[in-house]
Design an enzyme around this catalytic site. Structure first.
Site, PDB file in Angstrom:
ATOM      1  CD  GLU A 200      -2.102  -1.371   3.433  1.00 44.38           C
ATOM      2  OE1 GLU A 200      -1.847   0.142   3.738  1.00 44.38           O
ATOM      3  OE2 GLU A 200      -2.098  -2.390   3.520  1.00 44.38           O
TER       4      GLU A 200
ATOM      5  NE  ARG B 187       2.006   5.086  16.323  1.00 42.60           N
ATOM      6  CZ  ARG B 187       2.901   5.270  16.870  1.00 42.60           C
ATOM      7  NH1 ARG B 187       3.272   6.445  17.010  1.00 42.60           N
ATOM      8  NH2 ARG B 187       3.704   4.667  16.679  1.00 42.60           N
TER       9      ARG B 187
ATOM     10  CE  LYS C 106       0.051  -2.229   6.747  1.00 42.07           C
ATOM     11  NZ  LYS C 106      -1.451  -1.478   6.556  1.00 42.07           N
TER      12      LYS C 106
ATOM     13  CE  LYS D 257       5.689   4.851   7.055  1.00 46.53           C
ATOM     14  NZ  LYS D 257       4.319   6.280   7.083  1.00 46.53           N
TER      15      LYS D 257
ATOM     16  CD  GLU E 267      -0.894   7.640   8.299  1.00 47.28           C
ATOM     17  OE1 GLU E 267      -1.274   6.799   9.075  1.00 47.28           O
ATOM     18  OE2 GLU E 267      -0.908   8.689   8.533  1.00 47.28           O
TER      19      GLU E 267
HETATM   20  S1  IVH Z   1       0.388  -0.275   9.063  1.00 49.66           S
HETATM   21  C1  IVH Z   1       1.513  -1.993  12.529  1.00 49.66           C
HETATM   22  N1  IVH Z   1      -0.216   1.110   6.718  1.00 49.66           N
HETATM   23  O1  IVH Z   1       2.855   4.918   9.270  1.00 49.66           O
HETATM   24  C2  IVH Z   1       0.606  -0.817  11.558  1.00 49.66           C
HETATM   25  N2  IVH Z   1       0.644   2.830   8.587  1.00 49.66           N
HETATM   26  O2  IVH Z   1       4.762   4.234  10.340  1.00 49.66           O
HETATM   27  C3  IVH Z   1       0.545  -0.344  11.351  1.00 49.66           C
HETATM   28  N3  IVH Z   1       1.506   4.396   8.191  1.00 49.66           N
HETATM   29  O3  IVH Z   1       1.533   4.834  12.138  1.00 49.66           O
HETATM   30  C4  IVH Z   1       0.291   0.826  10.478  1.00 49.66           C
HETATM   31  N4  IVH Z   1      -0.181   4.890   5.520  1.00 49.66           N
HETATM   32  O4  IVH Z   1      -0.302   6.018  11.221  1.00 49.66           O
HETATM   33  C5  IVH Z   1       0.257   1.389   7.164  1.00 49.66           C
HETATM   34  N5  IVH Z   1      -1.366   2.573   4.488  1.00 49.66           N
HETATM   35  C6  IVH Z   1      -0.775   1.879   5.314  1.00 49.66           C
HETATM   36  C7  IVH Z   1      -0.054   3.272   5.550  1.00 49.66           C
HETATM   37  C8  IVH Z   1       0.235   3.687   6.961  1.00 49.66           C
HETATM   38  C9  IVH Z   1       0.687   5.531   6.368  1.00 49.66           C
HETATM   39  C10 IVH Z   1       1.492   5.255   8.672  1.00 49.66           C
HETATM   40  C11 IVH Z   1       1.043   5.101   9.792  1.00 49.66           C
HETATM   41  C12 IVH Z   1       2.514   4.654  11.274  1.00 49.66           C
HETATM   42  C13 IVH Z   1       2.604   5.209  10.237  1.00 49.66           C
HETATM   43  C14 IVH Z   1       3.969   3.803  10.447  1.00 49.66           C
END
Ligand code: IVH
Length: 713
Positions: free
Chosen positions: A141, A164, A329, A143, A211
């Site tokens: 995905e 958060r 992931k 980020k 987000e």
């Molecule tokens: S998964 C344990 N998916 O990145 C898994 N996070 O650096 C946690 N973020 O705090 C999150 N896009 O706020 C996930 N597609 C995405 C994301 C994402 C942005 C942010 C999220 C997290 C941070 C970690």
């Protein structure tokens, strides 16, 4: 879909024929419930799916009816009522909330080798636990560079929104998240979720994580408005989003263009079957009405993920929002669990970051340039340095205050940053490595181009060259007038603007349209071959038909950005009408403040400017509003409203851009691919496979004439 449209029209007819204020309670209970469900569904279609099926004014009428019922019977105000997205009272401070399950952060990979190493670790972990030859699928995905939030729904109603914070504890920002249009107040947000999605009944309790972010185009408008109001500009979309979400007064948050995207869940209770992996979870969240990334992909091999990374590294600038990497992931939840977490990051996921768009280098000098309004802009002369693949040797320093506030000195080692496709900027000096030989900088007393004295008004941050004869200003104006966002004259860029002005070929904007008479002189210019001169003249000719708002923007009236130009043109149907309007009247337009209104009035008060307009008109430049620039009226909602069109092939008279504009003007949507949701395919000459696909799906085919008839009808 048809049900939704029919149900909405039935209710619209009912509220048109009854006095909602006088409605008995028993009836009102029922109608309020129907209205809430309809409005929430339409809201979702508009803000999440980008596919509205009713006209704006129909939505407004439904909305007003619900407001009236709630005013008459306040006990019918429900927590998921769309009328109550805003209106909560300001807070003194945010309450702290403990997350039922920690909000983890992510381990990082900075290149594809580190990504591969992460994958190898996952493989080893999984293979040591399962004796099968596991080949885990991965979900990839974007980020999102936003602000993480957790949204809690109880029996389908939004009850809590939390930041958060430190991962264990965040802040309660419920009233603020409620104002964000793409966040559902109630789920399922759709009146009728897809039958097999399992999203018909909400879980007893569920936490959705995602987000909050701001799109580039919204960010530009936000900063344009801030500039017009004389407020400080936001440094980047992320800061603007973070600042907006942490407002104690929800009405301020409501005024900011925030978007949301979901990327996972926290604890979920009371649901029959949860999806078994991340990719399916995203679809499941989508079915409940949460916006999820349209760019999520599932992959079996790390090589494929590596090429996705390379691909997005190139394509990230095409997105309308900032992403700072990809999140990869392991897809299956049971395998995620088997891998577990280390300290505060899961082993089953990794943030594969894009190279930073920041670097450090030496600030060799500060020069000033003169903008089109005479504004003096300090520019950094840098020791060239590569920043994310581009060599940067100059950067903006914004204005005098910016330099003073950050104590930036000539000779300093500084941090430079590139963001989106905007010009690089100097972020800050690194004070720790100063030698003592650095020099502070003062704004020069005189214009570097024309030598006249610079002025600084007490409440302005910038200094100005106020000489009307300053050629630098005029060169910038020509460049701006011809730029893509304004008259979009192909072939007329910064360099040529300088030459045209310096050679005396252009001394008012209207001279651009007389250049065809001087094509020999053009060709004689060093940089011109005959063909190029010819293309330039064609580009100039084509620009005569631009929408009026582009012209208004192109004139370079101080404080009138693109968005403001559109507002002005929506109110005034011609340049003539706008030129006669006084500041007081202009100020009545929603979104236009006093500063802008006065600036417009005084621009038109200058005789040279009035002559310019006359000359432009005489040269054949469009000075009238085009149909698609007019505000939508109730009568406009015709047969095409809410429909989805796909264009294919060359239309005989309408260009693609014009056809698209007209379709949108009619309240419909243009999509690039044919699907079951397409209502009409408009086919011109040499149509592509879309036409066949339409025939397969039994979708109505139109030619240009039929399209025009439908839009007019
Ligand atoms: S998964 C344990 N998916 O990145 C898994 N996070 O650096 C946690 N973020 O705090 C999150 N896009 O706020 C996930 N597609 C995405 C994301 C994402 C942005 C942010 C999220 C997290 C941070 C970690």
């Amino acid at each position: 879909m048809k049900n939704l449209v029919d149900a909405s029209h039935k209710v619209l007819m009912r509220i048109a024929s009854t006095d909602v204020h006088a409605m008995p309670y028993s009836e009102a209970v029922h109608l309020a419930q129907t209205l809430r469900r309809l409005l929430n569904t339409h809201n979702h279609r508009y803000h999440v799916l980008d596919a509205p099926v009713v006209a704006d004014n129909e939505y407004d009428r439904l909305f007003r009816a619900l407001e009236q019922i709630e005013a008459r019977y306040p006990d019918l105000i429900a927590p998921d009522s769309p009328t109550h997205r805003t209106g909560a009272t300001p807070l003194d401070r945010f309450e702290r909330v403990r997350h039922p399950a920690a909000m983890l952060s992510l381990g990082k990979a900075f290149d594809t080798a580190e990504l591969e190493a992460w994958y190898e670790r996952c493989l080893r972990g999984l293979r040591s636990r399962f004796d099968e030859d596991v080949r885990p699928q991965m979900t990839v995905e974007p980020k999102m560079d936003g602000l993480a939030v957790a949204l809690t729904y109880e029996r389908g109603k939004l009850v809590l929104g939390a930041t958060r914070g430190d991962g264990a504890e965040g802040e309660n920002i419920t009233s603020n998240v409620r104002t964000i249009p793409s966040i559902p107040l109630a789920i399922p947000a759709l009146l009728v979720p897809a039958e097999d999605s399992g999203a018909a009944i909400p879980p007893d309790r569920m936490e959705v994580r995602g987000e909050i972010y701001i799109r580039h185009r919204d960010f530009e408008k936000l900063n344009e408005a801030a500039a017009a109001a004389g407020d400080k500009l936001y440094a980047n979309p992320r800061n603007a989003a973070a600042g907006s979400v942490r407002q104690l007064d929800p009405s301020i948050t409501a005024s900011r263009p925030l978007s949301f995207v979901a990327h996972g869940t926290g604890p979920v209770e009371g649901v029959e079957a949860l999806p078994e992996g991340q990719y399916a979870l995203l679809a499941w969240l989508g079915a409940y009405g949460f916006p999820v990334s349209e760019h999520a992909a599932r992959s079996d091999s790390i090589d494929e993920v590596k090429s996705l990374y390379e691909e997005w590294l190139r394509k990230r600038e095409e997105l309308d929002y900032e992403i700072d990497g990809l999140v990869v992931k392991i897809d299956r939840f049971d395998w995620q669990e088997a891998l577990g977490s280390v300290s505060n990051a899961p082993r089953w996921a990794v943030a594969c970051k894009f190279p930073a768009k920041e670097a450090t280098t030496v600030l060799n000098d500060i020069k000033v340039s003169v903008g089109r309004t005479g504004v003096i802009k300090p520019e950094a002369v840098l020791e060239p340095v590569p920043v994310a693949g581009v060599t940067v040797s100059s950067a903006t320093l914004h204005n005098e205050d910016y330099i003073r506030d950050r104590d930036i000195r000539i000779g300093d080692r500084v941090v430079v940053k590139r963001a989106g496709d905007v010009i690089p900027q100097v972020v800050k000096p690194i004070e720790e490595v100063r030698s003592g030989r650095e020099r502070t900088w003062e704004v020069p007393a005189h214009c570097p181009v024309c030598g006249s004295e610079l002025r600084k008004l007490p409440d302005e941050v910038d200094s100005y060259c106020v000489s009307i004869d300053c050629p630098a200003q005029f060169i910038r104006l020509v460049e701006h007038f011809a730029s893509r966002g304004a008259m979009d004259i192909e072939g007329l860029g910064a360099k040529l603007a300088v030459t045209l002005v310096e050679e005396g070929l252009v001394s008012t904007l209207a001279d651009i349209y007389g250049l065809w008479r001087r094509s020999e002189q053009l060709i004689a210019l060093d940089l011109f071959a005959e063909k190029r001169a010819d293309n330039l003249l064609k580009g100039i000719e084509a620009s005569k038909k631009r929408p009026l708002s582009r012209l208004v923007f192109g004139l370079g009236i101080r404080h009138v950005g693109r968005a403001t130009a559109e507002l002005l043109v929506a109110r005034y149907a011609s340049l003539n009408a706008l030129s006669r309007a006084g500041a007081e009247e202009i100020e009545q337009i929603e979104g236009v403040g006093e500063v802008i209104a006065r600036s417009v009035e005084s621009w038109f008060a200058v005789e040279a400017n009035r002559n310019l307009i006359e000359c432009l008109r005489e040269s054949g430049v469009n000075t009238e509003r085009l149909p698609e620039e007019a505000p939508q009226t109730e009568e406009d909602s015709g047969k095409a409203t809410g429909k989805t069109f796909v264009l294919t092939g060359t239309l005989p008279t309408l260009g693609r851009a014009e056809a698209t504009a007209r379709i949108k003007q009619a309240g419909a949507r243009v999509s690039s691919s044919v699907s079951r949701n397409t209502d009409y395919v408009v086919a011109g000459e040499n149509p592509g496979s879309k036409r066949e696909r339409a025939a397969e799906l039994g979708i109505a085919l139109l030619d240009e004439n039929q399209l025009l008839a439908l839009l007019d009808g």
